[in-house]
Motif scaffolding. Sequence first.
Motif, PDB file in Angstrom:
ATOM      1  N   TYR A  79      16.760  19.754  37.042  1.00 55.21           N
ATOM      2  CA  TYR A  79      18.147  19.876  36.594  1.00 55.21           C
ATOM      3  C   TYR A  79      18.716  21.255  36.907  1.00 55.21           C
ATOM      4  N   SER A  80      17.997  22.320  36.487  1.00 54.76           N
ATOM      5  CA  SER A  80      18.509  23.674  36.698  1.00 54.76           C
ATOM      6  C   SER A  80      18.717  23.966  38.175  1.00 54.76           C
ATOM      7  N   ALA A  81      17.772  23.535  39.003  1.00 55.49           N
ATOM      8  CA  ALA A  81      17.919  23.766  40.445  1.00 55.49           C
ATOM      9  C   ALA A  81      19.101  22.994  40.999  1.00 55.49           C
ATOM     10  N   ALA A  82      19.339  21.785  40.486  1.00 56.14           N
ATOM     11  CA  ALA A  82      20.456  20.969  40.979  1.00 56.14           C
ATOM     12  C   ALA A  82      21.796  21.587  40.604  1.00 56.14           C
ATOM     13  N   VAL A  83      21.893  22.154  39.393  1.00 59.04           N
ATOM     14  CA  VAL A  83      23.138  22.808  38.990  1.00 59.04           C
ATOM     15  C   VAL A  83      23.437  23.987  39.908  1.00 59.04           C
ATOM     16  N   SER A  84      22.405  24.730  40.297  1.00 61.77           N
ATOM     17  CA  SER A  84      22.597  25.903  41.161  1.00 61.77           C
ATOM     18  C   SER A  84      22.795  25.530  42.624  1.00 61.77           C
ATOM     19  N   HIS A  85      22.321  24.347  43.019  1.00 63.17           N
ATOM     20  CA  HIS A  85      22.415  23.920  44.429  1.00 63.17           C
ATOM     21  C   HIS A  85      22.982  22.500  44.483  1.00 63.17           C
ATOM     22  N   PRO A  86      24.257  22.343  44.129  1.00 64.01           N
ATOM     23  CA  PRO A  86      24.832  20.996  43.960  1.00 64.01           C
ATOM     24  C   PRO A  86      24.982  20.210  45.254  1.00 64.01           C
ATOM     25  N   LEU A  87      24.799  20.837  46.425  1.00 64.46           N
ATOM     26  CA  LEU A  87      24.941  20.121  47.693  1.00 64.46           C
ATOM     27  C   LEU A  87      23.600  19.866  48.375  1.00 64.46           C
ATOM     28  N   ARG A  88      22.510  20.155  47.718  1.00 62.88           N
ATOM     29  CA  ARG A  88      21.184  19.918  48.289  1.00 62.88           C
ATOM     30  C   ARG A  88      20.799  18.467  47.997  1.00 62.88           C
ATOM     31  N   GLU A  89      21.009  17.605  48.962  1.00 64.68           N
ATOM     32  CA  GLU A  89      20.933  16.164  48.717  1.00 64.68           C
ATOM     33  C   GLU A  89      19.529  15.702  48.324  1.00 64.68           C
ATOM     34  N   GLY A  90      18.506  16.269  48.944  1.00 63.15           N
ATOM     35  CA  GLY A  90      17.153  15.855  48.587  1.00 63.15           C
ATOM     36  C   GLY A  90      16.829  16.187  47.143  1.00 63.15           C
ATOM     37  N   LEU A  91      17.294  17.339  46.696  1.00 61.78           N
ATOM     38  CA  LEU A  91      17.070  17.756  45.310  1.00 61.78           C
ATOM     39  C   LEU A  91      17.796  16.820  44.344  1.00 61.78           C
ATOM     40  N   ILE A  92      19.048  16.501  44.642  1.00 64.17           N
ATOM     41  CA  ILE A  92      19.822  15.604  43.773  1.00 64.17           C
ATOM     42  C   ILE A  92      19.187  14.216  43.752  1.00 64.17           C
ATOM     43  N   ALA A  93      18.711  13.757  44.903  1.00 60.62           N
ATOM     44  CA  ALA A  93      18.073  12.437  44.953  1.00 60.62           C
ATOM     45  C   ALA A  93      16.829  12.403  44.071  1.00 60.62           C
ATOM     46  N   ALA A  94      16.027  13.477  44.124  1.00 54.85           N
ATOM     47  CA  ALA A  94      14.830  13.531  43.276  1.00 54.85           C
ATOM     48  C   ALA A  94      15.207  13.552  41.797  1.00 54.85           C
ATOM     49  N   LEU A  95      16.261  14.296  41.445  1.00 51.96           N
ATOM     50  CA  LEU A  95      16.719  14.332  40.055  1.00 51.96           C
ATOM     51  C   LEU A  95      17.198  12.954  39.616  1.00 51.96           C
ATOM     52  N   MET A  96      17.919  12.262  40.463  1.00 55.45           N
ATOM     53  CA  MET A  96      18.389  10.918  40.110  1.00 55.45           C
ATOM     54  C   MET A  96      17.221   9.992  39.783  1.00 55.45           C
ATOM     55  N   ARG A  97      16.192  10.017  40.620  1.00 54.54           N
ATOM     56  CA  ARG A  97      15.039   9.145  40.372  1.00 54.54           C
ATOM     57  C   ARG A  97      14.332   9.532  39.072  1.00 54.54           C
ATOM     58  N   ALA A  98      14.206  10.837  38.835  1.00 52.50           N
ATOM     59  CA  ALA A  98      13.537  11.273  37.607  1.00 52.50           C
ATOM     60  C   ALA A  98      14.334  10.853  36.377  1.00 52.50           C
ATOM     61  N   LEU A  99      15.655  10.997  36.429  1.00 52.68           N
ATOM     62  CA  LEU A  99      16.490  10.589  35.298  1.00 52.68           C
ATOM     63  C   LEU A  99      16.383   9.084  35.063  1.00 52.68           C
ATOM     64  N   PHE A 100      16.404   8.311  36.127  1.00 49.41           N
ATOM     65  CA  PHE A 100      16.305   6.856  35.982  1.00 49.41           C
ATOM     66  C   PHE A 100      14.982   6.460  35.335  1.00 49.41           C
ATOM     67  N   ARG A 101      13.920   7.142  35.713  1.00 50.96           N
ATOM     68  CA  ARG A 101      12.606   6.782  35.176  1.00 50.96           C
ATOM     69  C   ARG A 101      12.449   7.153  33.705  1.00 50.96           C
ATOM     70  N   THR A 102      13.367   7.967  33.174  1.00 58.70           N
ATOM     71  CA  THR A 102      13.348   8.249  31.739  1.00 58.70           C
ATOM     72  C   THR A 102      14.318   7.349  30.978  1.00 58.70           C
ATOM     73  N   GLY A 103      14.924   6.395  31.664  1.00 57.04           N
ATOM     74  CA  GLY A 103      15.856   5.492  31.007  1.00 57.04           C
ATOM     75  C   GLY A 103      17.290   5.972  31.022  1.00 57.04           C
ATOM     76  N   ARG A 104      17.590   7.049  31.766  1.00 58.88           N
ATOM     77  CA  ARG A 104      18.951   7.613  31.773  1.00 58.88           C
ATOM     78  C   ARG A 104      19.666   7.199  33.055  1.00 58.88           C
ATOM     79  N   GLN A 105      19.875   5.881  33.186  1.00 61.75           N
ATOM     80  CA  GLN A 105      20.475   5.345  34.403  1.00 61.75           C
ATOM     81  C   GLN A 105      21.879   5.888  34.636  1.00 61.75           C
TER      82      GLN A 105
END
Length: 667
Positions: free
Chosen positions: A183-209
């Motif tokens: 999350y913190s890295a994504a806030v600092s690098h909002p255009l890094r697509e690979g990072l955002i994609a990894a965050l999306m998958r992690a959030l989904f796996r915690t039930g935060r679709q």
Amino acid sequence: MEFSMLGPIAVTTGSGELSLGPVKRRSVLALLLLQPNTTVPLDQLIDFLWEDEPPEHARTVVQGHVSRLRATLAEGGASAHGIELTTHGSAYLLRLPEELIDAHRFGELVARARPEAAPADAVPLLREALGLWRGPALTGTVTSPAFAAAAHALEERRLTAVEALARAHGALGEHEQSATILYSAAVSHPLREGLIAALMRALFRTGRQSDALEWFHRTRRLLNEELGVDPGERLSGAYEEILRAEAAGGQSSTSGRGAGAAAGGGTRGAGADTAGGADRSAAAGDGRVPAQSGPHASRGAAGATGARGGSGPAAQAPRLLPRPPARFLGRERQLAALTAALTTQSTGESPLAVVAGPAGVGKTAVAVQWAHLYAAAFPDGQLFADLRGFGEGDEAAPAEILRDFLLALGTPPERVPTSAQAASALFRSLVADRRLLVVLDNARSSAQVRPLLPGGLHCATVVTSRSRLDGLVATDCALPVGLQVLGYEEGAALLGAMLGADRVAEDPAAAQELVALCDGLPLALRAAAAQLTARPRWRLARLAAALRDERRRLALLSAEDTGIAAALRMSVARLSADDARLLSALATSADGHLNASVAAALAGYDDPERTQDALDRLAEMHLVDEEATDVYTISTLTQLFARDGQGEPGRPGQPGGRRDGGGEAGR
């Protein structure tokens, strides 16, 4: 001797940090460290040091900086470590063991980590590697494009390690940790697509679709507005995977071990997942305070929904707390005081507490420990911000913190107000009916805190500061929670937790002496434990004997970027010139006990009222302690710091006593 590039450029020895001089000299060292054991042409140094046309005497300037660096390294004992700065015609060579450079150690640790094949081994390796970073790489060098490119390359390596650590946690089924790291890295690098994609998958796996999908839409808008492009394959792929998994009942084809349980089969909302995750965090604590206690802990997502008048769970349930403090012990009375202040709604006001105490006493640890233990009482999320009130650089502006908070709460970037006043109003509006915890760490003043306070009756705020923040007590009914140094038993218990009970039990008298030599400060005791951990054959008595030498004590009570001298430096830096001079005068007291008359005599003041006012300000900053009316004490470590000339006077609101290059931030 160690060389730091992953943050401010620095060279540290057993006796402290070397004074490297002006920016260009630090930049010369930085370039030599970027190419260790390699000849660096003089022309390349000139290209790095001057963005525009270099002056005619550029060669002479560089030669002078190299000569001073060579002398500084020699004075620091470079030859004993196999370090040599030599001249080879019109080039220079810094010969040294590369393991002395933090960037090299970082690379070695990352290379050893195998996040997919051996995730349990990879997690500590990657955490150790990322722990070497003390700020943006190559801080303190000139702002030339060449250095900017070098710093960017190092930052890319850091982000790669962050992503690897998140993958390791994911492979272990620890998706909450993975999301927090990303999350913190994504806030600092909002255009890094690979990072955002990894965050999306992690959030989904915690039930935060919903959170995961919102990150996709937010990033898509940014890519379009800033670059005029659509999402790439990695980002689009993550989005499609989540949509397919939702259509199939919440089971993601890439979810990994434990994902179905974490997501609750796709039926749990963000609020429920946050509460459940908080229970798990609290269970990892010491168990003295039940994680489910508090008036709202049992309500879960239903309680959060009801607070909004049936509007459904929050789109965002941010969890920005740092990890719980390691080997946390004691402080039961302060934890109980926070519980009484922050989980009771009888006053009809938003609960607010201020944890105050001297540098190194463990204020942040207490606040974060309590926040983890009671996270379940705040199912709509937990926000955390370091206000940098006693840090190396400028304090954090309220607008900067509010932007991070609003983004964490799901506000699209384009809708975040630019003014602090408007952002504060939007923040209060968004959280008015939520059950939210806000932790504001390292505050300098009440004025810095007020715009960040939530207004809802179900929100609670914990502030930590070296100042008492009497203004918040007066105007916002904050409950002060004071922290004192540890007694002999508590200090010995902390040493036992860090070193092992058997090692401390071998010599209880030496353990008690170490507590006394460390003034009972947890930060100093942890630094002492780090020295003993690095020297497993040392008995406690040997370190105690070394610490008796007052000339070495502050240097020995340091561990990399953590130490009492660094922490005190940041406190003294916030004093006015007159107050800093008074502190230096008080340091000459024979036994550290004095009153206003003695203080006036030591400082050469003839105005009793002036002396009393200055003592009150020092007491408010916890640089002296008022034990009773007109009875003050100054700790031994503070005396040693001020006697060494490190408490030199500064200007009001500006760093005082800072040597060239400053010092590390302390808490």
